[in-house]
Design a protein around this motif. Structure first.
Motif, PDB file in Angstrom:
ATOM      1  N   SER A 222      11.404 -10.373  -3.493  1.00  0.00           N
ATOM      2  CA  SER A 222      10.637  -9.875  -2.354  1.00  0.00           C
ATOM      3  C   SER A 222       9.255  -9.454  -2.824  1.00  0.00           C
ATOM      4  CB  SER A 222      11.330  -8.680  -1.695  1.00  0.00           C
ATOM      5  OG  SER A 222      12.483  -9.094  -0.994  1.00  0.00           O
ATOM      6  N   VAL A 223       8.225  -9.864  -2.080  1.00  0.00           N
ATOM      7  CA  VAL A 223       6.837  -9.555  -2.426  1.00  0.00           C
ATOM      8  C   VAL A 223       6.134  -9.037  -1.174  1.00  0.00           C
ATOM      9  CG1 VAL A 223       4.677 -10.417  -3.390  1.00  0.00           C
ATOM     10  CG2 VAL A 223       6.842 -11.394  -4.159  1.00  0.00           C
ATOM     11  N   TRP A 224       5.490  -7.897  -1.304  1.00  0.00           N
ATOM     12  CA  TRP A 224       4.736  -7.299  -0.194  1.00  0.00           C
ATOM     13  C   TRP A 224       3.312  -7.051  -0.657  1.00  0.00           C
ATOM     14  CZ3 TRP A 224       8.718  -2.741   0.605  1.00  0.00           C
ATOM     15  CH2 TRP A 224       9.970  -3.283   0.950  1.00  0.00           C
ATOM     16  N   ILE A 225       2.340  -7.363   0.196  1.00  0.00           N
ATOM     17  CA  ILE A 225       0.938  -7.109  -0.116  1.00  0.00           C
ATOM     18  C   ILE A 225       0.431  -5.969   0.757  1.00  0.00           C
ATOM     19  CG2 ILE A 225       0.131  -8.895   1.497  1.00  0.00           C
ATOM     20  CD1 ILE A 225      -2.226  -9.379  -0.408  1.00  0.00           C
ATOM     21  N   ASN A 226      -0.368  -5.086   0.165  1.00  0.00           N
ATOM     22  CA  ASN A 226      -0.914  -3.927   0.869  1.00  0.00           C
ATOM     23  C   ASN A 226      -2.423  -3.827   0.657  1.00  0.00           C
ATOM     24  OD1 ASN A 226       1.736  -2.142   1.439  1.00  0.00           O
ATOM     25  ND2 ASN A 226       1.874  -3.010  -0.616  1.00  0.00           N
ATOM     26  N   ARG A 227      -3.136  -3.549   1.724  1.00  0.00           N
ATOM     27  CA  ARG A 227      -4.523  -3.087   1.620  1.00  0.00           C
ATOM     28  C   ARG A 227      -4.500  -1.597   1.885  1.00  0.00           C
ATOM     29  NH1 ARG A 227      -8.602  -5.662   5.347  1.00  0.00           N
ATOM     30  NH2 ARG A 227     -10.026  -4.553   3.951  1.00  0.00           N
ATOM     31  N   LEU A 228      -4.836  -0.821   0.877  1.00  0.00           N
ATOM     32  CA  LEU A 228      -4.721   0.632   0.948  1.00  0.00           C
ATOM     33  C   LEU A 228      -6.094   1.297   1.047  1.00  0.00           C
ATOM     34  CD1 LEU A 228      -2.038   1.270  -1.843  1.00  0.00           C
ATOM     35  CD2 LEU A 228      -1.668   1.173   0.624  1.00  0.00           C
ATOM     36  N   GLN A 229      -6.153   2.350   1.842  1.00  0.00           N
ATOM     37  CA  GLN A 229      -7.338   3.206   1.911  1.00  0.00           C
ATOM     38  C   GLN A 229      -6.862   4.659   1.856  1.00  0.00           C
ATOM     39  OE1 GLN A 229     -11.061   2.751   2.168  1.00  0.00           O
ATOM     40  NE2 GLN A 229     -10.366   4.710   1.345  1.00  0.00           N
ATOM     41  N   PRO A 230      -6.507   5.130   0.643  1.00  0.00           N
ATOM     42  CA  PRO A 230      -6.045   6.508   0.531  1.00  0.00           C
ATOM     43  C   PRO A 230      -7.167   7.481   0.877  1.00  0.00           C
ATOM     44  CG  PRO A 230      -5.527   5.215  -1.439  1.00  0.00           C
ATOM     45  CD  PRO A 230      -6.487   4.427  -0.629  1.00  0.00           C
ATOM     46  N   PRO A 231      -6.862   8.583   1.529  1.00  0.00           N
ATOM     47  CA  PRO A 231      -7.896   9.566   1.848  1.00  0.00           C
ATOM     48  C   PRO A 231      -8.616  10.047   0.591  1.00  0.00           C
ATOM     49  CG  PRO A 231      -5.875  10.067   3.040  1.00  0.00           C
ATOM     50  CD  PRO A 231      -5.541   8.974   2.063  1.00  0.00           C
ATOM     51  N   GLY A 232      -9.931   9.973   0.619  1.00  0.00           N
ATOM     52  CA  GLY A 232     -10.723  10.459  -0.496  1.00  0.00           C
ATOM     53  C   GLY A 232     -10.749   9.566  -1.714  1.00  0.00           C
ATOM     54  N   ALA A 233     -10.257   8.339  -1.589  1.00  0.00           N
ATOM     55  CA  ALA A 233     -10.212   7.411  -2.722  1.00  0.00           C
ATOM     56  C   ALA A 233     -10.794   6.059  -2.299  1.00  0.00           C
ATOM     57  CB  ALA A 233      -8.780   7.231  -3.218  1.00  0.00           C
ATOM     58  N   PRO A 234     -11.229   5.255  -3.257  1.00  0.00           N
ATOM     59  CA  PRO A 234     -11.759   3.939  -2.903  1.00  0.00           C
ATOM     60  C   PRO A 234     -10.658   3.016  -2.411  1.00  0.00           C
ATOM     61  CG  PRO A 234     -11.628   4.175  -5.282  1.00  0.00           C
ATOM     62  CD  PRO A 234     -11.325   5.523  -4.701  1.00  0.00           C
ATOM     63  N   PRO A 235     -10.986   2.032  -1.569  1.00  0.00           N
ATOM     64  CA  PRO A 235      -9.979   1.086  -1.096  1.00  0.00           C
ATOM     65  C   PRO A 235      -9.457   0.218  -2.231  1.00  0.00           C
ATOM     66  CG  PRO A 235     -12.170   0.396  -0.410  1.00  0.00           C
ATOM     67  CD  PRO A 235     -12.321   1.759  -1.006  1.00  0.00           C
ATOM     68  N   MET A 236      -8.235  -0.242  -2.081  1.00  0.00           N
ATOM     69  CA  MET A 236      -7.616  -1.066  -3.114  1.00  0.00           C
ATOM     70  C   MET A 236      -6.607  -2.010  -2.480  1.00  0.00           C
ATOM     71  SD  MET A 236      -5.359   2.018  -4.841  1.00  0.00           S
ATOM     72  CE  MET A 236      -6.794   3.094  -4.857  1.00  0.00           C
ATOM     73  N   VAL A 237      -6.123  -2.960  -3.273  1.00  0.00           N
ATOM     74  CA  VAL A 237      -5.122  -3.919  -2.818  1.00  0.00           C
ATOM     75  C   VAL A 237      -3.989  -3.931  -3.831  1.00  0.00           C
ATOM     76  CG1 VAL A 237      -6.350  -5.838  -3.937  1.00  0.00           C
ATOM     77  CG2 VAL A 237      -4.734  -6.314  -2.086  1.00  0.00           C
ATOM     78  N   THR A 238      -2.744  -4.061  -3.348  1.00  0.00           N
ATOM     79  CA  THR A 238      -1.592  -4.022  -4.239  1.00  0.00           C
ATOM     80  C   THR A 238      -0.602  -5.125  -3.887  1.00  0.00           C
ATOM     81  OG1 THR A 238      -0.002  -2.660  -3.000  1.00  0.00           O
ATOM     82  CG2 THR A 238      -1.802  -1.506  -4.085  1.00  0.00           C
ATOM     83  N   LEU A 239       0.212  -5.477  -4.867  1.00  0.00           N
ATOM     84  CA  LEU A 239       1.412  -6.274  -4.658  1.00  0.00           C
ATOM     85  C   LEU A 239       2.606  -5.422  -5.074  1.00  0.00           C
ATOM     86  CD1 LEU A 239       0.546  -9.878  -5.940  1.00  0.00           C
ATOM     87  CD2 LEU A 239       0.741  -9.100  -3.572  1.00  0.00           C
ATOM     88  N   ASP A 240       3.571  -5.276  -4.181  1.00  0.00           N
ATOM     89  CA  ASP A 240       4.830  -4.599  -4.473  1.00  0.00           C
ATOM     90  C   ASP A 240       5.905  -5.659  -4.658  1.00  0.00           C
ATOM     91  OD1 ASP A 240       3.518  -2.196  -4.124  1.00  0.00           O
ATOM     92  OD2 ASP A 240       4.099  -2.020  -2.020  1.00  0.00           O
ATOM     93  N   LEU A 241       6.705  -5.519  -5.705  1.00  0.00           N
ATOM     94  CA  LEU A 241       7.582  -6.604  -6.143  1.00  0.00           C
ATOM     95  C   LEU A 241       8.967  -6.091  -6.488  1.00  0.00           C
ATOM     96  CD1 LEU A 241       4.937  -7.515  -8.825  1.00  0.00           C
ATOM     97  CD2 LEU A 241       5.103  -8.740  -6.644  1.00  0.00           C
ATOM     98  N   ALA A 242       9.985  -6.841  -6.117  1.00  0.00           N
ATOM     99  CA  ALA A 242      11.354  -6.534  -6.542  1.00  0.00           C
ATOM    100  C   ALA A 242      12.120  -7.836  -6.680  1.00  0.00           C
ATOM    101  CB  ALA A 242      12.050  -5.615  -5.545  1.00  0.00           C
ATOM    102  N   TYR A 243      12.751  -8.006  -7.841  1.00  0.00           N
ATOM    103  CA  TYR A 243      13.520  -9.215  -8.114  1.00  0.00           C
ATOM    104  C   TYR A 243      14.925  -8.828  -8.532  1.00  0.00           C
ATOM    105  CZ  TYR A 243      15.136 -13.480 -10.393  1.00  0.00           C
ATOM    106  OH  TYR A 243      15.870 -14.590 -10.759  1.00  0.00           O
ATOM    107  N   LEU A 244      15.909  -9.393  -7.877  1.00  0.00           N
ATOM    108  CA  LEU A 244      17.309  -9.133  -8.157  1.00  0.00           C
ATOM    109  C   LEU A 244      17.762 -10.106  -9.237  1.00  0.00           C
ATOM    110  CD1 LEU A 244      19.720  -7.379  -7.229  1.00  0.00           C
ATOM    111  CD2 LEU A 244      20.229  -9.141  -5.531  1.00  0.00           C
TER     112      LEU A 244
END
Length: 402
Positions: A222-244
């Motif tokens: 399973s792969v999930w992509i996120n565009r994050l804008q945490p309060p008070g922090a610069p924007p970023m992009v992530t991949l969340d991953l889990a492999y069985l």
């Protein structure tokens, strides 16, 4: 039982999502299933409605004048490893199940947050890390202990009451008060996963990798992509991953990620079952939020431009989860969640803060201005086999249970 003028009432009536206000008439905390039955019988005599809530992650606020039943004390966890089954009380959280099952080489079909209740997640369907392999969490249910609208305890299985068993697994909690569940567990001798974070300017590269990986991903990944804008922090992009599966295989499947430079952090590695919640590291303490989800029928060029080019603000997260696999092909014993033909799930998350001005905080739902609109299907309707019409007769029979 706490009433509105009792000390502790406001705190007892507060949902985990602090944005939601719950104008209930009373709050009752049950110690066991007998307490639940006694409360429902009382409510029936008084002409009141009971709504059950372990914590309130999914609270709607539509509870005015109701009795709020807290089930957090129904927290027993019993793993029967030889049967690959776990029995959980209505107040048990997914983190407790994973902590008990993991050392035995087993896992449940948890979501991304360990603090969410098993019952609340499962009654609504439940999409998590291993849904592409095994389907909705609700389809793993083998038996359900309930208290019906007459205040009578019962045990519901596919054999004892096929219609109610089908409706409870994915149709929500309107049909009875659930006091315990028995769910199937699945082999998980080794898990591989983590989160990789990049600065915002890498978004297009990360998105391209997301599409390439998911195009050939086995059901165990399973792969999930996120565009994050945490309060008070610069924007970023992530991949969340889990492999069985084994780490070496996971590394090969995710080798495309290594071609993207400039990662801020990379937590990929072997993950214990009990550590699944650490991949996304979602908040465990109550917080104010506004969320919305939509199923996406595809990600064409226009959709990509809309999702990648616009600023994330005023939201804090725009997430796309890759679906497919078993979610699109439920077995013959599937519950009311049905099948999900759409390949992606879009999630929008914002802070629900009272000081935010109307133009920064959506008044209804959670919005990202997308013009032209994406090709979406409302989550509650998509490929559900007409759940709304099918469950309505059951709802009418359970009018005292909200």
């Amino acid at each position: 039982m706490l009433l509105a003028d009792d000390d502790g009432f406001e705190q007892a009536a507060t949902a985990w999502n602090l944005t939601v206000r719950q104008p209930v008439a009373a709050v009752a905390e049950a110690a066991d299933a007998d307490d639940v039955a006694a409360l429902v019988r009382y409510a029936r005599r008084a002409g009141m409605t009971v709504t059950a809530q372990p914590s309130g992650h999914g609270a709607s606020g539509d509870v005015e004048g109701l009795i709020l039943l807290r089930t957090g004390l129904l927290n027993e966890v019993e793993v029967r490893a030889e049967e690959r089954v776990v029995r959980v009380g209505a107040g048990v959280k997914w983190g407790q199940v994973l902590a008990a099952a993991g050392p035995l080489g087993l896992t449940g079909l948890s979501g991304s947050a360990p603090g969410v209740s098993v019952t609340g997640c499962t009654l609504g369907g439940g999409v998590g890390w291993f849904s592409r392999k095994y389907g909705f969490a609700s389809d793993s249910v083998r038996a359900i202990d309930i208290v019906d609208a007459d205040g009578e305890p019962d045990r519901v299985t596919a054999e004892s009451d096929p219609e109610l068993f089908w409706a409870l697994r994915g149709g929500g909690g309107d049909f009875a008060v659930v006091t315990a569940l028995e769910l199937e567990l699945y082999p998980a001798p080794v898990l591989y996963g983590g989160r990789v974070i990049w600065p915002e300017h890498r978004t297009r590269e990360v998105y391209d990798a997301f599409l390439e990986i998911t195009a050939e991903a086995p059901r165990e990944l399973s792969v999930w992509i996120n565009r994050l804008q945490p309060p008070g922090a610069p924007p970023m992009v992530t991949l969340d991953l889990a492999y069985l599966g084994e780490a070496a295989q996971g590394e090969d499947l995710l080798a495309r990620i290594d071609k993207i430079g400039g990662a801020i952090s990379d937590s990929r590695g072997v993950v214990p079952v009990a550590g699944l919640g650490g991949i996304t590291a979602e908040p465990t303490d109550p917080a104010p939020s506004i969320a919305r989800a939509e199923l996406l029928t595809g990600l064409d060029a226009d959709a990509v431009e809309l999702l990648l080019a616009k600023p994330v603000e005023p939201l804090i997260n725009v997430q796309i989860r890759h679906l497919g696999g078993a979610l699109a092909e439920p077995g013959g014993g599937a519950g009311a969640s049905g099948a999900v033909a759409e390949p992606y799930l879009l999630g929008l998350l914002g802070l629900g803060l009272p000081h935010m001005s109307p133009d920064r905080q959506p008044a209804s739902g959670c919005r990202m201005d997308l013009e032209p609109p994406l090709a979406v299907s409302p989550v509650a309707e998509a490929e559900s086999g007409g759940v709304g019409d099918a469950v309505e007769p059951l709802r009418e029979q359970s009018a005292l249970v909200g």
